[in-house]
Design an enzyme around this catalytic site. Sequence first.
Site, PDB file in Angstrom:
ATOM      1  N   ASP A  21      23.124  26.740  37.406  1.00  0.00           N
ATOM      2  CA  ASP A  21      22.841  28.172  37.528  1.00  0.00           C
ATOM      3  C   ASP A  21      22.802  28.801  36.129  1.00  0.00           C
ATOM      4  OD1 ASP A  21      23.227  30.350  40.103  1.00  0.00           O
ATOM      5  OD2 ASP A  21      23.336  31.140  38.056  1.00  0.00           O
TER       6      ASP A  21
ATOM      7  N   ASN B 284      23.748  31.964  50.473  1.00  0.00           N
ATOM      8  CA  ASN B 284      23.547  33.374  50.778  1.00  0.00           C
ATOM      9  C   ASN B 284      22.240  33.508  51.553  1.00  0.00           C
ATOM     10  OD1 ASN B 284      25.886  34.224  49.354  1.00  0.00           O
ATOM     11  ND2 ASN B 284      24.759  34.070  47.426  1.00  0.00           N
TER      12      ASN B 284
ATOM     13  N   GLY C 103      23.665  38.950  49.673  1.00  0.00           N
ATOM     14  CA  GLY C 103      23.494  38.858  48.223  1.00  0.00           C
ATOM     15  C   GLY C 103      22.427  37.877  47.789  1.00  0.00           C
TER      16      GLY C 103
ATOM     17  N   HIS D   7      18.630  27.870  48.815  1.00  0.00           N
ATOM     18  CA  HIS D   7      19.408  27.129  47.820  1.00  0.00           C
ATOM     19  C   HIS D   7      20.866  27.100  48.215  1.00  0.00           C
ATOM     20  CE1 HIS D   7      19.078  31.371  46.598  1.00  0.00           C
ATOM     21  NE2 HIS D   7      20.308  31.256  46.135  1.00  0.00           N
TER      22      HIS D   7
HETATM   23  P1  5GP Z   1      21.477  34.044  45.317  1.00  0.00           P
HETATM   24  O1  5GP Z   1      22.150  35.332  44.934  1.00  0.00           O
HETATM   25  O2  5GP Z   1      20.035  34.239  45.710  1.00  0.00           O
HETATM   26  O3  5GP Z   1      22.243  33.227  46.318  1.00  0.00           O
HETATM   27  O4  5GP Z   1      21.522  33.142  44.008  1.00  0.00           O
HETATM   28  C1  5GP Z   1      20.495  33.063  43.087  1.00  0.00           C
HETATM   29  C2  5GP Z   1      21.088  32.372  41.890  1.00  0.00           C
HETATM   30  O5  5GP Z   1      20.023  31.896  41.081  1.00  0.00           O
HETATM   31  C3  5GP Z   1      21.946  33.271  41.010  1.00  0.00           C
HETATM   32  O6  5GP Z   1      23.248  32.709  40.900  1.00  0.00           O
HETATM   33  C4  5GP Z   1      21.205  33.289  39.674  1.00  0.00           C
HETATM   34  O7  5GP Z   1      22.079  33.279  38.567  1.00  0.00           O
HETATM   35  C5  5GP Z   1      20.370  32.034  39.734  1.00  0.00           C
HETATM   36  N1  5GP Z   1      19.093  32.105  39.040  1.00  0.00           N
HETATM   37  C6  5GP Z   1      18.149  33.080  39.166  1.00  0.00           C
HETATM   38  N2  5GP Z   1      17.080  32.795  38.418  1.00  0.00           N
HETATM   39  C7  5GP Z   1      17.348  31.607  37.806  1.00  0.00           C
HETATM   40  C8  5GP Z   1      16.606  30.806  36.888  1.00  0.00           C
HETATM   41  O8  5GP Z   1      15.489  31.117  36.487  1.00  0.00           O
HETATM   42  N3  5GP Z   1      17.200  29.661  36.455  1.00  0.00           N
HETATM   43  C9  5GP Z   1      18.441  29.277  36.883  1.00  0.00           C
HETATM   44  N4  5GP Z   1      18.931  28.122  36.388  1.00  0.00           N
HETATM   45  N5  5GP Z   1      19.166  30.007  37.755  1.00  0.00           N
HETATM   46  C10 5GP Z   1      18.618  31.165  38.198  1.00  0.00           C
END
Ligand code: 5GP
Length: 116
Positions: free
Chosen positions: A32, A89, A95, A102
Site C-alpha cells: 500500500d 472495504n 471507506g 482488494h
Molecule cells: P480502500 O480504502 O479502497 O479499501 O483502500 C484503497 C487503498 O489503496 C488505500 O489504502 C490506498 O492507500 C491504496 N492506494 C491507492 N492508490 C494507490 C496506488 O496508486 N498505489 C498503491 N500502492 N496503493 C494505492
Amino acid sequence: LTESDCPFCRIAAGDIPAEVVLTTPDLVAFRDINPQAPTHILIIPREHITTVSKLRPPDAEIMGKLFLAARELARKEGIDEDGFRMVVNAGVDAGQTVFHVHMHLLGGRVMGWPPG
Ligand code: 5GP
Ligand code: ZN
C-alpha cells in the site's frame, strides 16, 4: 477484463509502478502506498471486479485465492505467528476508495477492535 482508468488494473498491467510482492496468473499483490501498519499489502484479482456487492458465484475461486495469497504473504512477512488482519472495504460507507476489489493484509503491530 481490465479498465484503463482503474489504478489497480494499471498496476496489475505494470503501467503504474508499485512494489509488487506476488504475482500469479490471476492475482497481484503490492505494498500500500500509504501503509497503516509495518506490513500493509493489497491483494487484487487481475480481473476488474468493482466491489464485493458485485461478486458472482464464478468469482468464488479468485476470492478464495486472495485468502491463500494473504496466508502465504503473512508467512513471508513473518507475521503469521503473532497474527495479522485482512480487511475488505465494500462501498463508500466502509471507506472503499478504489473500486477494484482488494484485500488489505495488515500486520506487524497490535490491532484495535472494533475498527473505525
Ligand atoms: P480502500 O480504502 O479502497 O479499501 O483502500 C484503497 C487503498 O489503496 C488505500 O489504502 C490506498 O492507500 C491504496 N492506494 C491507492 N492508490 C494507490 C496506488 O496508486 N498505489 C498503491 N500502492 N496503493 C494505492
Ligand atoms: Zn480495475
